[in-house]
Write an enzyme that holds these catalytic residues in place. Structure first.
Site, PDB file in Angstrom:
ATOM      1  CG  HIS A 121      -1.511   0.988   1.286  1.00  0.00           C
ATOM      2  ND1 HIS A 121      -1.578   2.556   1.557  1.00  0.00           N
ATOM      3  CD2 HIS A 121      -3.165   1.274   1.328  1.00  0.00           C
ATOM      4  CE1 HIS A 121      -2.724   3.163   1.735  1.00  0.00           C
ATOM      5  NE2 HIS A 121      -3.750   2.264   0.881  1.00  0.00           N
ATOM      6  CG  ASP A 198       0.831  -2.503   6.369  1.00  0.00           C
ATOM      7  OD1 ASP A 198      -0.036  -2.571   7.012  1.00  0.00           O
ATOM      8  OD2 ASP A 198       0.277  -2.043   5.059  1.00  0.00           O
ATOM      9  CD  GLN A 201      -6.663  -4.322   3.649  1.00  0.00           C
ATOM     10  OE1 GLN A 201      -7.642  -5.643   3.978  1.00  0.00           O
ATOM     11  NE2 GLN A 201      -7.288  -3.010   3.843  1.00  0.00           N
ATOM     12  CE  LYS A 224      -7.462  -0.712   6.164  1.00  0.00           C
ATOM     13  NZ  LYS A 224      -8.472  -0.471   5.601  1.00  0.00           N
ATOM     14  CB  CYS A 362      -4.129   3.351  -1.695  1.00  0.00           C
ATOM     15  SG  CYS A 362      -4.698   4.664  -1.010  1.00  0.00           S
TER      16      CYS A 362
END
Length: 404
Positions: A121, A198, A201, A224, A362
């Site tokens: 991202h 990261d 997600q 999220k 993104c």
């Protein structure tokens, strides 16, 4: 087995209509919907014990402080951090990555290398570009293949003694690919490099164990995983958090201030300058408790069913191409239909009550790799159903007929 109808009843927004049609919400990769227990927790905070934290001796301040720190403990246990002061509240994943990248400016020097991947991202690309521009370090990129997987052999070749930090996502937001982060972390550590994961997600789909992973940093966002927007978490190993300088200066992050010198507070407050998103931190704990009450193993199993079913149904459509075909992926399907812009599909199916994401997500380097302007992305959550997938597929077919 999940009781899907019972779970859906927890989410008031799922019962509404959009453009006269029952809402089908397949934009979970962008943000999740919120259960009533989370909505109630927000109202409870502002109705019953709204106050600033850590500084007040009055009752409301103590109640708010206790709730905020209990939420920190909840997150510590959820991701299996060794200490609760390794949990830093942030405004989200982007803030956490920027905090670490800013801190590494005091460690990185010209000639060093910072490694990211082709699947990142923008939030895990741009901060490292800033760092390299500031320090003279080189940005090194792990390539991907046609299936949307990282080329691990190339990672091995690119990794060197010059590599100081490797920053990769756990799961690709654009393709759903689950990256081999255990291998990446192990190999990077063998070269003496730190690793940031990261997890924006990943955290909606699985329960990361940061000690088992042995990552140095893990970042994610509350919104999220059924929590509020504007709050997130940076996990960092204690030794790394002590090495890095503060990211912002102000109240809360200080031990003592004079005009001659300022000394900093201990962890975690060293990185939590100013009045935080108190409600967000507290309610993030509520959201994590809710998701754990559902069970992450059950969530993963059910979402895999949705992914398999959705993939099978979409493949019925002539001229449809799915991007991201790794065998190890989360419940995300990115696709295009020959000769039709993804935005046009998204606009038409919105009229039928269906929410998907269209565009580059993104992740422009991924789109450049496939030489496409963007994709239609359907991202499923544990409160979605196969019946909704059927409605979605029929809507896509209708849009294709209208636009062909």
């Amino acid at each position: 087995m999940l009781d899907i109808q019972k779970i859906r009843a927890d989410f008031p927004i799922l019962s509404q209509k959009v453009n006269g049609k029952p809402l089908v919400y397949f934009d979970n990769g962008a943000t999740s919907q919120k259960p009533q227990v989370v909505i109630d927790a927000i109202e409870k905070y502002y109705s019953e014990y709204n106050a600033n934290i850590h500084r007040g001796v009055h009752t409301l301040s103590q109640l708010a402080t206790d709730a905020y720190e209990i939420a920190r403990n909840t997150i510590q246990y959820h991701i299996n951090a060794k200490y609760n002061h390794e949990i830093i509240f942030t405004s989200g994943t982007t803030f956490g990555i920027n905090l670490v990248a800013h801190g590494f400016a005091s460690i990185i020097k010209s000639g060093d290398e910072v490694m990211i991947s082709s699947l990142e991202h923008h939030s895990n690309i741009v901060p490292w570009q800033f760092l390299c521009e500031k320090t003279g370090a080189k940005l090194v990129v792990i390539p991907m293949n046609e299936k949307g997987e990282l080329v691990v052999s190339e990672f091995d070749n690119l990794l060197s003694e010059k590599t100081k930090i490797v920053a990769v996502n756990h799961i690709s937001n654009a393709l759903g690919t689950i990256n081999p982060i255990e291998y990446i972390i192990k190999k990077a550590h063998e070269k003496g490099a730190a690793v940031l994961i990261d997890g924006a997600q990943a955290t909606p789909h699985l329960k990361p164990d940061v000690q088992a992973l042995d990552c140095d940093f893990y970042v994610f966002s509350g919104h999220k995983i059924c929590g509020p927007t504007g709050v997130g978490v940076l996990y960092g190993k204690e030794e790394w958090l002590r090495k890095l300088p503060p990211y912002q200066g102000g109240g809360e992050m200080i031990a003592e201030v004079t005009f001659e010198k300022t000394t900093y507070a201990d962890l975690p407050h060293k990185f939590e300058a100013g009045t935080p998103n108190i409600e967000g931190g507290i309610v993030l704990g509520t959201a994590i408790d809710y998701m754990n009450s559902i069970g992450f193993d059950a969530i993963a199993s059910y979402e895999n069913e949705l992914l398999a079913y959705g993939t099978k149904r979409l493949k019925e459509i002539e001229g449809l191409t799915i991007y991201g075909t790794s065998e190890n992926k989360a419940s995300v399907i990115s696709f295009n239909i020959d000769g039709i812009h993804p935005y046009d599909i998204g606009t038409i199916i919105d009229k039928l009550g269906i929410a998907v994401r269209t565009g580059h997500h993104c992740a422009q380097p991924i789109m450049q790799y496939f030489n496409i302007p963007g994709t239609i992305r359907a991202s499923f959550a544990f409160y979605n159903t196969k019946e909704e997938i059927d409605i979605f597929v029929e809507a896509v077919k209708k849009a294709q007929q209208m636009l062909s």
